[in-house]
Design a protein around this motif. Structure first.
Motif, PDB file in Angstrom:
ATOM      1  N   PHE A  18       0.847  -1.191   0.000  1.00  0.00           N
ATOM      2  CA  PHE A  18       0.000   0.000   0.000  1.00  0.00           C
ATOM      3  C   PHE A  18       0.882   1.240   0.000  1.00  0.00           C
ATOM      4  CE2 PHE A  18      -3.668  -2.041   2.662  1.00  0.00           C
ATOM      5  CZ  PHE A  18      -3.950  -2.901   1.630  1.00  0.00           C
ATOM      6  N   ASP A  19       0.480   2.263  -0.717  1.00  0.00           N
ATOM      7  CA  ASP A  19       1.235   3.509  -0.588  1.00  0.00           C
ATOM      8  C   ASP A  19       0.817   4.205   0.711  1.00  0.00           C
ATOM      9  OD1 ASP A  19      -1.072   5.156  -1.024  1.00  0.00           O
ATOM     10  OD2 ASP A  19      -0.767   5.027  -3.178  1.00  0.00           O
ATOM     11  N   LEU A  21      -0.595   7.027   1.475  1.00  0.00           N
ATOM     12  CA  LEU A  21      -1.954   7.586   1.563  1.00  0.00           C
ATOM     13  C   LEU A  21      -2.999   6.498   1.752  1.00  0.00           C
ATOM     14  CD1 LEU A  21      -1.875  10.444  -1.082  1.00  0.00           C
ATOM     15  CD2 LEU A  21      -1.804  10.628   1.417  1.00  0.00           C
ATOM     16  N   GLU A  22      -2.790   5.373   1.118  1.00  0.00           N
ATOM     17  CA  GLU A  22      -3.740   4.272   1.283  1.00  0.00           C
ATOM     18  C   GLU A  22      -3.677   3.725   2.715  1.00  0.00           C
ATOM     19  OE1 GLU A  22      -5.320   0.311  -1.024  1.00  0.00           O
ATOM     20  OE2 GLU A  22      -3.436   1.216  -1.667  1.00  0.00           O
ATOM     21  N   ARG A  23      -2.485   3.593   3.264  1.00  0.00           N
ATOM     22  CA  ARG A  23      -2.372   3.152   4.666  1.00  0.00           C
ATOM     23  C   ARG A  23      -3.050   4.147   5.595  1.00  0.00           C
ATOM     24  NH1 ARG A  23       3.513   2.564   4.520  1.00  0.00           N
ATOM     25  NH2 ARG A  23       3.677   1.212   2.736  1.00  0.00           N
ATOM     26  N   ARG A  25      -5.539   6.037   4.892  1.00  0.00           N
ATOM     27  CA  ARG A  25      -6.981   5.889   4.724  1.00  0.00           C
ATOM     28  C   ARG A  25      -7.503   4.715   5.555  1.00  0.00           C
ATOM     29  NH1 ARG A  25     -10.543   3.257   1.368  1.00  0.00           N
ATOM     30  NH2 ARG A  25      -8.908   2.226   0.219  1.00  0.00           N
ATOM     31  N   TRP A  26      -6.779   3.609   5.574  1.00  0.00           N
ATOM     32  CA  TRP A  26      -7.215   2.453   6.364  1.00  0.00           C
ATOM     33  C   TRP A  26      -7.111   2.719   7.855  1.00  0.00           C
ATOM     34  CZ3 TRP A  26     -10.462  -0.574   4.413  1.00  0.00           C
ATOM     35  CH2 TRP A  26     -10.427  -0.918   3.074  1.00  0.00           C
TER      36      TRP A  26
END
Length: 46
Positions: A18-19, A21-23, A25-26
């Motif tokens: 995951f990049d 920003l995705e981490r 978001r989670w």
């Protein structure tokens, strides 16, 4: 990454791709879930 892995039971090998920003978001999604659970617990306790 351990925080996400712990809450969603996802393997490290999956999360590491995951990049950032995705981490983030989670992590925000986990915080929302925890907040909702805490509010429900407060309602049940009265």
């Amino acid at each position: 990454m351990a925080y996400i892995s712990y809450h969603f039971h996802w393997p490290h090998e999956q999360i590491v791709w995951f990049d950032h920003l995705e981490r983030r978001r989670w992590v925000a999604e986990i915080a929302k879930i925890n907040q909702r659970l805490n509010e429900q617990g407060e309602t049940l306790r009265g």
